[in-house]
Scaffold this active site. Structure first.
Site, PDB file in Angstrom:
ATOM      1  N   CYS A 187       0.880  -1.191   0.003  1.00 43.93           N
ATOM      2  CA  CYS A 187      -0.171  -0.114   0.148  1.00 43.93           C
ATOM      3  C   CYS A 187       1.026   1.431  -0.012  1.00 43.93           C
ATOM      4  CB  CYS A 187      -1.030   0.024   1.201  1.00 43.93           C
ATOM      5  SG  CYS A 187      -1.979   1.516   1.445  1.00 43.93           S
ATOM      6  N   HIS A 198      -2.855  -4.041 -10.799  1.00 44.40           N
ATOM      7  CA  HIS A 198      -3.472  -2.726 -11.020  1.00 44.40           C
ATOM      8  C   HIS A 198      -3.809  -2.934 -12.920  1.00 44.40           C
ATOM      9  CE1 HIS A 198      -2.491  -0.512  -7.724  1.00 44.40           C
ATOM     10  NE2 HIS A 198      -1.376  -1.150  -7.737  1.00 44.40           N
ATOM     11  N   GLU A 222     -10.539   0.814  -5.634  1.00 49.06           N
ATOM     12  CA  GLU A 222      -9.357  -0.080  -4.858  1.00 49.06           C
ATOM     13  C   GLU A 222      -9.837  -1.312  -4.469  1.00 49.06           C
ATOM     14  OE1 GLU A 222      -5.982   0.707  -1.600  1.00 49.06           O
ATOM     15  OE2 GLU A 222      -7.284   2.339  -2.189  1.00 49.06           O
ATOM     16  N   CYS A 261      -4.586   6.229  -4.098  1.00 43.91           N
ATOM     17  CA  CYS A 261      -3.966   4.896  -4.141  1.00 43.91           C
ATOM     18  C   CYS A 261      -2.534   5.096  -4.542  1.00 43.91           C
ATOM     19  CB  CYS A 261      -4.811   3.754  -4.906  1.00 43.91           C
ATOM     20  SG  CYS A 261      -3.897   2.403  -5.132  1.00 43.91           S
ATOM     21  N   GLY A 284      -1.667   2.919  -7.162  1.00 41.98           N
ATOM     22  CA  GLY A 284      -1.956   3.129  -8.358  1.00 41.98           C
ATOM     23  C   GLY A 284      -1.478   4.013  -9.070  1.00 41.98           C
TER      24      GLY A 284
END
Length: 289
Positions: free
Chosen positions: A83, A173, A220, A229, A232
């Site tokens: 994360c 992703h 997410e 994110c 991301g």
């Protein structure tokens, strides 16, 4: 669950609430704690009506191969490999509370060991630069049910044909630069997360390029629509660079609903660097029952 030394009373445990450009987390200091993480409890704590409310729960752990360790539990109780916003929050906590005593240190995650460097103001961390490592473009390794790279390829979903890219930053992703209206974006987010091509589901980034910056809306995995994110933003910048939409080796400003991050992608794809803020919102104690 119980913290190592910050428990105020029996049957209570201390927590800290952080956010990285709106992506918010409950953090527990479990240094020296070997109690199993209760993922169902994490799910309850993340509930914004019946719990504290958060996109996920961070656990600061002792590091065997690094200075400290990190585990991330999503709001739905699943575990994330990595994360980006969470690691900045955890890095801030580790430095500000004296768990580490240096401005550059390592954090062991399920996506490997990451090196972070904190920037200070009045001896408190304000921003964190993270070496996110190398992106993964091999389809089976992301994972996506596709051999080789999935870059600027056509995908038909929900009666729409879009073009997309699959990238992993330790977690999967799917990034699209297709011109979609707001209704199409809202509809496609949860569909793409669980689309048949993604055996472990996927995070979804809807992107557009404007004045050399990347603007992203994120659905997410495990947390639904979020304000930001970090992984991301990294994956989207990788996809944009590979497609020639932004430059390699230069900082790219990335705008998410919660704020800005700065991402730099090395041309040889050996490293992706993310820099952005992390903020402590409040701290408190909750019942262990």
């Amino acid at each position: 669950m119980e913290t190592s030394e910050d428990t105020c009373e029996a049957n209570e445990m201390k927590f800290w609430k952080y956010h990285g450009i709106g992506n918010d987390f409950i953090l527990f200091d479990w240094i020296g704690n070997d109690i199993e993480i209760d993922k169902d409890r994490c799910k309850l704590l993340c509930d914004r009506n019946y719990g504290i409310g958060a996109d996920g729960v961070l656990f600061l752990l002792s590091g065997d191969k690094a200075d400290v360790g990190m585990r991330v539990i999503n709001a739905d109780g699943t575990e994330a490999e990595m994360c980006g916003n969470g690691i900045r929050c955890l890095a801030k906590h580790a430095y500000d509370f004296g768990v580490v005593d240096k401005t550059e240190f390592t954090i062991d995650t399920l996506a490997g060991i990451k090196t972070v460097k904190v920037a200070l103001d009045a001896d408190k961390v304000v921003t964190v630069r993270v070496d996110m490592g190398a992106p993964i473009l091999d389809g089976r390794s992301i994972p996506i049910d596709h051999d080789g790279k999935f870059i600027d390829r056509q995908l038909k979903v929900d009666n729409l044909v879009i073009r997309g890219n699959a990238v992993s930053m330790g977690n999967p992703h799917f990034i699209t630069f297709s011109d979609l209206d707001d209704g199409e974006v809202i509809r496609l987010g949860p569909i793409l997360e669980k689309y048949k091509l993604f055996p472990k589901r996927t995070n979804v980034e809807f992107c557009r390029i404007e004045d050399g910056n990347i603007h992203i809306k994120v659905y997410e995995r495990g947390a639904q629509w979020t304000l930001a994110c970090g992984t991301g933003a990294c994956a989207s910048t990788v996809a944009a660079a590979v497609n020639g939409l932004v430059s390699f080796d230069e900082p790219v400003a990335v705008r998410l609903p919660g704020g800005w991050l700065t991402i730099t992608v090395k041309k040889d794809l050996s490293h992706v660097y993310m820099e952005g803020p992390a903020e402590l919102v409040y701290e408190g104690n909750i019942s262990d029952e």
